[in-house]
Write an enzyme that holds these catalytic residues in place. Structure first.
Site, PDB file in Angstrom:
ATOM      1  CE  LYS A  33       6.403 -30.228  60.369  1.00 53.34           C
ATOM      2  NZ  LYS A  33       6.489 -31.555  60.972  1.00 53.34           N
TER       3      LYS A  33
ATOM      4  CE  LYS B 184       4.067 -31.276  57.381  1.00 50.09           C
ATOM      5  NZ  LYS B 184       4.505 -32.285  58.295  1.00 50.09           N
TER       6      LYS B 184
HETATM    7  C1  PBG Z   1       5.351 -34.345  62.833  1.00 47.75           C
HETATM    8  C2  PBG Z   1       4.654 -34.206  61.551  1.00 47.75           C
HETATM    9  C3  PBG Z   1       3.558 -33.373  61.339  1.00 47.75           C
HETATM   10  C4  PBG Z   1       3.146 -33.595  60.042  1.00 47.75           C
HETATM   11  C5  PBG Z   1       4.013 -34.523  59.476  1.00 47.75           C
HETATM   12  N1  PBG Z   1       4.959 -34.890  60.422  1.00 47.75           N
HETATM   13  C6  PBG Z   1       2.814 -32.495  62.265  1.00 47.75           C
HETATM   14  C7  PBG Z   1       3.507 -31.513  63.081  1.00 47.75           C
HETATM   15  O1  PBG Z   1       4.617 -31.077  62.794  1.00 47.75           O
HETATM   16  O2  PBG Z   1       2.919 -31.156  64.089  1.00 47.75           O
HETATM   17  C8  PBG Z   1       1.966 -32.916  59.446  1.00 47.75           C
HETATM   18  C9  PBG Z   1       1.342 -33.549  58.276  1.00 47.75           C
HETATM   19  C10 PBG Z   1      -0.015 -33.047  57.943  1.00 47.75           C
HETATM   20  O3  PBG Z   1      -0.572 -32.135  58.550  1.00 47.75           O
HETATM   21  O4  PBG Z   1      -0.571 -33.622  56.996  1.00 47.75           O
HETATM   22  N2  PBG Z   1       6.695 -34.325  62.926  1.00 47.75           N
END
Ligand code: PBG
Length: 327
Positions: A197, A250
């Site tokens: 991520k 992601k």
């Molecule tokens: C938070 C989380 C995020 C997303 C999913 N879980 C945002 C972040 O890490 O700030 C993002 C999903 C998206 O942008 O569609 N743990």
């Protein structure tokens, strides 16, 4: 007469032949629909930066799920929006009996027992600091965070979650959660780890939906540096060893190479998260008449499959299912 020994265009000459030669396919069963729940009744509130995506109160969510499941979508991933008054430093609302999120999970599972229900494990929706972990002296501290994540995981498993999605990027969290689940009788609950991520600008609209933007700083001390590829292999190796069932990348689109990399190095199913900013860009351009948003959607989803992802979390799930069912 020009002699051309091989003519690749023959495989493109009709729809039937193009389909015969088609290497990658996209089907409704590949899609996971991320959905948002909030407090209240009878509510369906559109998220400004995500046209067509709503935050639902539990009752409206159940109605919406009827439509979603009728389209053939078999997995959803639920995220909660909490008011500021429920947030605190240690995200205690995340595992409290009777809290919005856990009650919503139970209600969904009751009503739609065959739906695969995925959750999110991270502190940000419940944290007054807007970070995924515990903040001490301006730093996100790893090990104290694991304790909170563990409580959250067990509570979600008890509420009926089928797949837990740790999205926090703390070190050691997959193993910690796996051990805790197994010790407490939840060995059948799956973990789809947010393996690679990245610290991305493309999460902006999601943070609008949850009102969860970090109150200070950014997430670069825990989310990955977008410049790094080999580091994703380190994360994936750890997640495999710690007991993850799926490895997720992601965002998806700027990271198709990472999807391919994990696909080629690991035998677990690969998932990709087509995130909020990626959705918003296509929607915005479509609304302006600058691109054909429906074709762009299908092309993007197919590219994620082609890169090597089996499962795709996408806000396009409902729309894509509709289009795929028509084809
Ligand atoms: C938070 C989380 C995020 C997303 C999913 N879980 C945002 C972040 O890490 O700030 C993002 C999903 C998206 O942008 O569609 N743990």
């Amino acid at each position: 007469m020009i002699y051309i020994p091989r003519r690749p265009r023959r495989n493109r000459k009709s729809a039937a032949i193009r389909e015969l030669a088609q290497e990658t396919t996209l089907s409704v069963s590949d899609l996971i629909f991320p959905m948002f729940v909030q407090e209240g009744t009878g509510l369906q509130i559109e998220i400004k930066s995500m046209p067509g995506i709503y935050r639902f109160s539990v009752d409206s969510l159940l109605e919406e799920l009827k439509e979603v499941t009728d389209l053939g979508i078999k997995t959803i991933c639920l995220f909660p929006n909490y008011p500021e008054s429920k947030k605190d430093k240690y995200a205690t609302e995340s595992y409290r009996e009777g809290t919005l999120y856990l009650d919503a999970l139970k209600a969904i599972k009751d009503r739609f027992p065959d739906l695969a229900l995925m959750t999110d494990i991270a502190m940000d929706p419940y944290s007054s600091d807007g970070h995924d972990g515990v903040v001490e002296n301006g730093e996100i501290v790893n090990d104290p965070t694991l304790e909170v994540l563990g409580k959250m995981a067990v509570a979600q498993a008890k509420a009926g979650a089928d797949i837990l999605g740790p999205s926090d990027m703390m070190d050691g969290r997959v193993g910690y959660i796996r051990d805790l689940l197994d010790a407490q009788g939840h060995s059948h609950v799956s973990i789809m780890s947010y393996t690679a991520k990245y610290a991305s600008a493309f999460y902006g609209p999601f943070r609008d939906a949850l009102e969860s933007a970090p109150r200070f700083g950014d997430k670069k001390t825990y989310q990955m540096n977008p410049a790094n590829r080999r580091e994703a292999l380190v994360e994936a190796q750890l997640d495999l060893e710690e007991g993850a069932d799926f490895l997720m990348v992601k965002p998806a689109l700027s990271y198709l190479d990472i999807i391919r990399l994990l696909h080629d190095h690991f035998d677990l199913p690969i998932a990709a998260y087509n995130v909020s900013g990626e959705y918003a860009m296509i929607k915005a351009a479509g609304q302006n008449g600058w691109i054909d948003a429906e074709r762009a959607m299908l092309e993007v989803l197919l590219s994620i499959r082609r890169a090597g992802a089996k499962a795709i979390l996408t806000y396009f799930a409902k729309e894509a299912a509709f289009v795929l069912n028509e084809q």
